[in-house]
Write a protein that holds these residues in place. Structure first.
Motif, PDB file in Angstrom:
ATOM      1  N   ILE A   1       0.818  -1.211   0.000  1.00  0.00           N
ATOM      2  CA  ILE A   1       0.000   0.000   0.000  1.00  0.00           C
ATOM      3  C   ILE A   1       0.855   1.265   0.000  1.00  0.00           C
ATOM      4  CG2 ILE A   1      -0.278   0.478   2.472  1.00  0.00           C
ATOM      5  CD1 ILE A   1      -3.111   0.267  -0.152  1.00  0.00           C
ATOM      6  N   THR A   2       2.147   1.145   0.341  1.00  0.00           N
ATOM      7  CA  THR A   2       3.022   2.327   0.313  1.00  0.00           C
ATOM      8  C   THR A   2       3.913   2.358  -0.931  1.00  0.00           C
ATOM      9  OG1 THR A   2       4.741   1.203   1.619  1.00  0.00           O
ATOM     10  CG2 THR A   2       3.090   2.502   2.832  1.00  0.00           C
ATOM     11  N   ALA A   3       3.807   1.356  -1.784  1.00  0.00           N
ATOM     12  CA  ALA A   3       4.651   1.313  -2.982  1.00  0.00           C
ATOM     13  C   ALA A   3       4.379   2.527  -3.868  1.00  0.00           C
ATOM     14  CB  ALA A   3       4.398   0.023  -3.758  1.00  0.00           C
TER      15      ALA A   3
ATOM     16  N   SER B   1       3.728   4.476   6.362  1.00  0.00           N
ATOM     17  CA  SER B   1       2.772   3.905   7.307  1.00  0.00           C
ATOM     18  C   SER B   1       3.542   3.016   8.270  1.00  0.00           C
ATOM     19  CB  SER B   1       1.687   3.089   6.596  1.00  0.00           C
ATOM     20  OG  SER B   1       0.795   3.913   5.887  1.00  0.00           O
ATOM     21  N   PHE B   2       2.892   2.634   9.351  1.00  0.00           N
ATOM     22  CA  PHE B   2       3.538   1.687  10.271  1.00  0.00           C
ATOM     23  C   PHE B   2       2.489   0.760  10.861  1.00  0.00           C
ATOM     24  CE2 PHE B   2       2.273   5.019  13.239  1.00  0.00           C
ATOM     25  CZ  PHE B   2       1.882   4.306  14.376  1.00  0.00           C
ATOM     26  N   ILE B   3       2.956  -0.386  11.342  1.00  0.00           N
ATOM     27  CA  ILE B   3       2.119  -1.354  12.051  1.00  0.00           C
ATOM     28  C   ILE B   3       2.761  -1.619  13.400  1.00  0.00           C
ATOM     29  CG2 ILE B   3       1.288  -3.745  12.098  1.00  0.00           C
ATOM     30  CD1 ILE B   3       1.108  -3.670   9.076  1.00  0.00           C
ATOM     31  N   ARG B   4       1.979  -1.550  14.468  1.00  0.00           N
ATOM     32  CA  ARG B   4       2.491  -1.841  15.807  1.00  0.00           C
ATOM     33  C   ARG B   4       2.741  -3.342  15.943  1.00  0.00           C
ATOM     34  NH1 ARG B   4       1.784   2.811  18.736  1.00  0.00           N
ATOM     35  NH2 ARG B   4       0.083   4.168  18.004  1.00  0.00           N
ATOM     36  N   GLN B   5       3.839  -3.685  16.564  1.00  0.00           N
ATOM     37  CA  GLN B   5       4.158  -5.085  16.842  1.00  0.00           C
ATOM     38  C   GLN B   5       4.087  -5.299  18.355  1.00  0.00           C
ATOM     39  OE1 GLN B   5       4.255  -6.993  14.338  1.00  0.00           O
ATOM     40  NE2 GLN B   5       4.598  -5.559  12.654  1.00  0.00           N
TER      41      GLN B   5
ATOM     42  N   THR C   1       6.738  -1.808  12.738  1.00  0.00           N
ATOM     43  CA  THR C   1       7.302  -2.020  11.404  1.00  0.00           C
ATOM     44  C   THR C   1       6.957  -0.802  10.572  1.00  0.00           C
ATOM     45  OG1 THR C   1       6.997  -4.418  11.578  1.00  0.00           O
ATOM     46  CG2 THR C   1       7.361  -3.500   9.384  1.00  0.00           C
ATOM     47  N   LEU C   2       7.979  -0.136  10.066  1.00  0.00           N
ATOM     48  CA  LEU C   2       7.802   1.061   9.253  1.00  0.00           C
ATOM     49  C   LEU C   2       7.797   0.673   7.777  1.00  0.00           C
ATOM     50  CD1 LEU C   2       7.812   4.210   8.869  1.00  0.00           C
ATOM     51  CD2 LEU C   2      10.315   4.043   8.815  1.00  0.00           C
ATOM     52  N   PHE C   3       6.868   1.244   7.036  1.00  0.00           N
ATOM     53  CA  PHE C   3       6.792   1.031   5.593  1.00  0.00           C
ATOM     54  C   PHE C   3       6.972   2.381   4.900  1.00  0.00           C
ATOM     55  CE2 PHE C   3       4.078  -2.032   7.737  1.00  0.00           C
ATOM     56  CZ  PHE C   3       4.605  -3.232   7.283  1.00  0.00           C
ATOM     57  N   ALA C   4       7.900   2.430   3.953  1.00  0.00           N
ATOM     58  CA  ALA C   4       8.165   3.667   3.221  1.00  0.00           C
ATOM     59  C   ALA C   4       8.489   3.308   1.786  1.00  0.00           C
ATOM     60  CB  ALA C   4       9.329   4.432   3.852  1.00  0.00           C
TER      61      ALA C   4
END
Length: 368
Positions: free
Chosen positions: A277-279, A317-321, A327-330
């Protein structure tokens, strides 16, 4: 009618979002158009930027031309009503990207882009409906919006190769928007916008809504690349069957588990989706900085004051673990962050620009 000055986001999400259209007059106290028409036309001339030119040479007739648009083309359009549409202008113009800040009560991953249109008197793209939410902000001039009932894929369309135009359009609402006015439209509502006078500019803040088909296809393709060719069907407990032509219930259950089980890993799906989704929307554009700064440079302070500003074309965006981990998505890439780095990752996602404490960076720099 609500105004963004006193906008109740909780009320909007509960009563309006994806339920019914909403007109907001004077959404900004001091509206200033963030982009000049000439600059928009310049973007449309670039090969790396998606643009379209729509002309209406006659009643119920629309002609579509894809960009890049040659500069001399604008001077040859004549008196025929026309509209120029340019996608992802927020990726190229910081002042347009700033419009998104007002809508971040909706998660960032849902935000698609800001499309900007310019139209002469009578210009429009015809009656149609979209499968996503959109806020339509009037930037310059005036535009008349007519809104009809909600449609679906059974709606009858006019024959056209590039435009999904409704053959039967019966508006129930009719508004003329002035600069600073805004119209929210949920998915599926029929609508038509027509410029009232020349010099009409509209900013469309659109939101992503992945279809089930696209999501399943992309997730399955991702998993197919990771499946072991040796992972095959087995039936070591096979018993003689009464009918050799039957596919047994036990075999079907095992086969179904092979197919569905491979896609059922929720943790793997979460990691894949964040990258998906961040691509970047368009791989043709290279957003790499001219000067590369490494994590070591940031940690040592060699790069100077740590004042960071996000590139508006890059999705974060990020997802809490677990506790203290995210986890950071860029730009489609994945970074595991914990401790101070997790705090920095969340800050990057929250703020377009900020100053960073060098001590935090040196404790655990983000991967680059």
């Amino acid at each position: 009618m609500l105004s963004l000055r006193t906008f109740d986001t909780a009320r909007f999400l509960a009563d309006i979002w994806q339920k019914r259209p909403l007109l907001i007059r004077g959404a900004w106290d001091d509206w200033t158009n963030p982009l000049e028409p000439e600059a928009l036309a310049g973007l449309a001339c670039e090969a790396e930027i998606e643009s379209r030119l729509v002309q209406q040479p006659g009643p119920n007739r629309w002609e579509l031309e894809h960009g890049p648009i040659a500069p001399e083309r604008f001077g040859a359009l004549g008196d025929c009503p026309w509209t120029l549409l340019v996608q992802s202008v927020d990726h190229h113009v910081a002042e347009v990207a700033a419009l998104i800040e007002s809508f971040r009560f909706i998660p960032d991953w849902r935000i698609d882009d800001v499309m900007v249109s310019y139209a002469v008197d009578g210009g429009g793209v015809g009656p149609h409906f979209d499968q996503y939410d959109v806020f339509l902000v009037q930037g310059l001039g005036r535009r008349r919006w007519r809104v009809g009932p909600r449609c679906d894929d059974t709606a009858r369309l006019l024959p056209h190769d590039g435009l999904r135009l409704l053959a039967d359009f019966e508006p129930v609402k009719d508004w003329v928007l002035e600069p600073g006015d805004m119209l929210y439209l949920p998915p599926g509502f029929a609508h038509e916008g027509v410029a009232v006078g020349d010099g009409c500019m509209t900013y469309s803040i659109g939101f992503r809504a992945p279809s089930r088909g696209d999501l399943v296809s992309a997730w399955a393709d991702h998993m197919l690349d990771r499946l072991d060719e040796d992972d095959r069907y087995t039936d070591v407990d096979l018993n003689p069957g009464a009918d050799p032509g039957e596919i047994s219930t036990a075999a079907l259950a095992r086969l179904h588990d092979m197919a569905v089980g491979a896609l059922a890993d929720r943790a793997a799906f979460a990691t894949w989706f964040g990258a998906y989704i961040t691509a970047p929307k368009d791989e043709r554009l290279d957003w790499a900085p001219e000067e590369q700064i490494s994590a070591a440079d940031l940690g040592s302070g060699a790069a100077g004051p740590l004042r960071l500003e996000r590139n508006p074309a890059i999705r974060f965006s990020f997802i809490r673990q677990n506790a203290g981990e995210v986890t950071l998505f860029a730009a489609g890439r994945t970074y595991a962050c914990n401790g101070p780095a997790a705090a920095v990752a969340q800050r990057i996602c929250a703020d377009a620009r900020f100053a960073l404490d060098p001590e935090v960076t040196s404790a655990r720099p983000l991967p680059t």
